[in-house]
Design a protein around this motif. Structure first.
Motif, PDB file in Angstrom:
ATOM      1  N   ARG A 138       0.831  -1.211   0.000  1.00 61.42           N
ATOM      2  CA  ARG A 138       0.000   0.000   0.000  1.00 61.42           C
ATOM      3  C   ARG A 138       0.862   1.256   0.000  1.00 61.42           C
ATOM      4  O   ARG A 138       0.488   2.256  -0.606  1.00 61.42           O
ATOM      5  CB  ARG A 138      -0.945   0.004   1.196  1.00 61.42           C
ATOM      6  CG  ARG A 138      -2.056  -0.991   1.059  1.00 61.42           C
ATOM      7  CD  ARG A 138      -3.036  -0.887   2.196  1.00 61.42           C
ATOM      8  NE  ARG A 138      -3.964  -1.994   2.120  1.00 61.42           N
ATOM      9  CZ  ARG A 138      -4.540  -2.546   3.164  1.00 61.42           C
ATOM     10  NH1 ARG A 138      -4.315  -2.088   4.371  1.00 61.42           N
ATOM     11  NH2 ARG A 138      -5.371  -3.546   3.012  1.00 61.42           N
ATOM     12  N   PHE A 139       1.990   1.197   0.694  1.00 60.34           N
ATOM     13  CA  PHE A 139       2.884   2.351   0.701  1.00 60.34           C
ATOM     14  C   PHE A 139       3.381   2.642  -0.718  1.00 60.34           C
ATOM     15  O   PHE A 139       3.363   3.791  -1.168  1.00 60.34           O
ATOM     16  CB  PHE A 139       4.065   2.135   1.643  1.00 60.34           C
ATOM     17  CG  PHE A 139       5.055   3.263   1.611  1.00 60.34           C
ATOM     18  CD1 PHE A 139       4.700   4.528   2.067  1.00 60.34           C
ATOM     19  CD2 PHE A 139       6.322   3.070   1.108  1.00 60.34           C
ATOM     20  CE1 PHE A 139       5.604   5.582   2.015  1.00 60.34           C
ATOM     21  CE2 PHE A 139       7.226   4.111   1.056  1.00 60.34           C
ATOM     22  CZ  PHE A 139       6.865   5.378   1.508  1.00 60.34           C
ATOM     23  N   LEU A 140       3.813   1.617  -1.447  1.00 65.22           N
ATOM     24  CA  LEU A 140       4.263   1.822  -2.826  1.00 65.22           C
ATOM     25  C   LEU A 140       3.142   2.392  -3.689  1.00 65.22           C
ATOM     26  O   LEU A 140       3.384   3.245  -4.537  1.00 65.22           O
ATOM     27  CB  LEU A 140       4.779   0.513  -3.429  1.00 65.22           C
ATOM     28  CG  LEU A 140       6.115  -0.004  -2.920  1.00 65.22           C
ATOM     29  CD1 LEU A 140       6.457  -1.325  -3.590  1.00 65.22           C
ATOM     30  CD2 LEU A 140       7.218   1.009  -3.113  1.00 65.22           C
ATOM     31  N   GLU A 141       1.917   1.929  -3.461  1.00 67.20           N
ATOM     32  CA  GLU A 141       0.779   2.429  -4.231  1.00 67.20           C
ATOM     33  C   GLU A 141       0.486   3.897  -3.944  1.00 67.20           C
ATOM     34  O   GLU A 141      -0.023   4.606  -4.813  1.00 67.20           O
ATOM     35  CB  GLU A 141      -0.468   1.584  -3.943  1.00 67.20           C
ATOM     36  CG  GLU A 141      -0.380   0.189  -4.519  1.00 67.20           C
ATOM     37  CD  GLU A 141      -1.484  -0.736  -4.019  1.00 67.20           C
ATOM     38  OE1 GLU A 141      -2.345  -0.282  -3.231  1.00 67.20           O
ATOM     39  OE2 GLU A 141      -1.468  -1.915  -4.406  1.00 67.20           O
ATOM     40  N   CYS A 142       0.795   4.366  -2.736  1.00 66.41           N
ATOM     41  CA  CYS A 142       0.493   5.762  -2.396  1.00 66.41           C
ATOM     42  C   CYS A 142       1.607   6.717  -2.835  1.00 66.41           C
ATOM     43  O   CYS A 142       1.445   7.931  -2.762  1.00 66.41           O
ATOM     44  CB  CYS A 142       0.170   5.925  -0.916  1.00 66.41           C
ATOM     45  SG  CYS A 142       1.566   6.039   0.190  1.00 66.41           S
ATOM     46  N   LEU A 143       2.744   6.182  -3.319  1.00 63.89           N
ATOM     47  CA  LEU A 143       3.811   7.032  -3.844  1.00 63.89           C
ATOM     48  C   LEU A 143       3.468   7.427  -5.270  1.00 63.89           C
ATOM     49  O   LEU A 143       3.267   6.570  -6.123  1.00 63.89           O
ATOM     50  CB  LEU A 143       5.158   6.309  -3.845  1.00 63.89           C
ATOM     51  CG  LEU A 143       5.881   6.178  -2.526  1.00 63.89           C
ATOM     52  CD1 LEU A 143       7.206   5.447  -2.742  1.00 63.89           C
ATOM     53  CD2 LEU A 143       6.112   7.503  -1.853  1.00 63.89           C
ATOM     54  N   VAL A 144       3.397   8.714  -5.517  1.00 66.55           N
ATOM     55  CA  VAL A 144       3.083   9.219  -6.851  1.00 66.55           C
ATOM     56  C   VAL A 144       4.155  10.220  -7.270  1.00 66.55           C
ATOM     57  O   VAL A 144       4.792  10.844  -6.424  1.00 66.55           O
ATOM     58  CB  VAL A 144       1.686   9.868  -6.902  1.00 66.55           C
ATOM     59  CG1 VAL A 144       0.602   8.848  -6.583  1.00 66.55           C
ATOM     60  CG2 VAL A 144       1.598  11.055  -5.976  1.00 66.55           C
TER      61      VAL A 144
END
Length: 174
Positions: A138-144
């Motif tokens: 989820r952390f990787l998904e929230c990195l934009v």
């Protein structure tokens, strides 16, 4: 994974990860282990983490650590961060992103703010931790990617100071 990388590292070997886990006396969370096996670490493009409401959390990752760097950071920060956390990335200003590797919160990702850490010789505190995500995936998904196109004016230097002696040496060299 939504974030791209500027520099890639060699994928971590299973034996390297096993040696790190033995040093930690804990297994790495599965999503973080897969990340190391696939990517090995590296420098992502400029980025920011977004919370659940798509609001910036004020955190971006400068570099994800390799297995070797994870070992070094564990030695350097092992007495400064809570014992169930492992520093996995650095951010601006000397702060860290950590993942829980033991206990009830295993897998959860946190921002560790060195400005708010306890004094030297005191045990680590939770006061300088900010939860970022329930798990590494989820952390990787929230990195934009960091988007500065929405700013009305480009960033500009308003003023600068230069040492007069240094300026004189530059002018002499021309």
């Amino acid at each position: 994974m939504s974030i791209e990388f500027l520099t890639a590292k060699a994928p971590a070997k299973v034996s390297e990860i096993a040696a790190l886990e033995a040093r930690l006396a804990a297994a790495l969370p599965e999503a973080f282990r897969r990340f190391l096996e696939d990517r090995g670490g590296g420098k992502p493009i400029p980025n920011q983490a977004l919370g659940e409401s798509a609001q910036p959390l004020g955190v971006g990752v400068n570099r994800f650590f390799t297995v070797e760097e994870l070992t070094e950071r564990h030695k350097d920060f092992g007495q400064r961060i809570p014992g169930d956390l492992l520093a996995i990335a650095d951010t601006e200003g000397g702060n860290l992103v950590c993942v829980a590797v033991d206990g009830d919160r295993t897998g959860a990702v946190y921002f560790w703010d060195h400005e708010l850490e306890v004094g030297e010789g005191e045990p680590p505190s939770e006061a300088n931790l900010t939860p970022l995500a329930a798990d590494f995936e989820r952390f990787l998904e929230c990195l934009v990617p960091l988007d500065v196109s929405g700013t009305e004016q480009p960033m500009q230097v308003v003023s600068a100071w230069i040492d007069p002696e240094f300026l004189a040496s530059l002018e002499r060299d021309d």
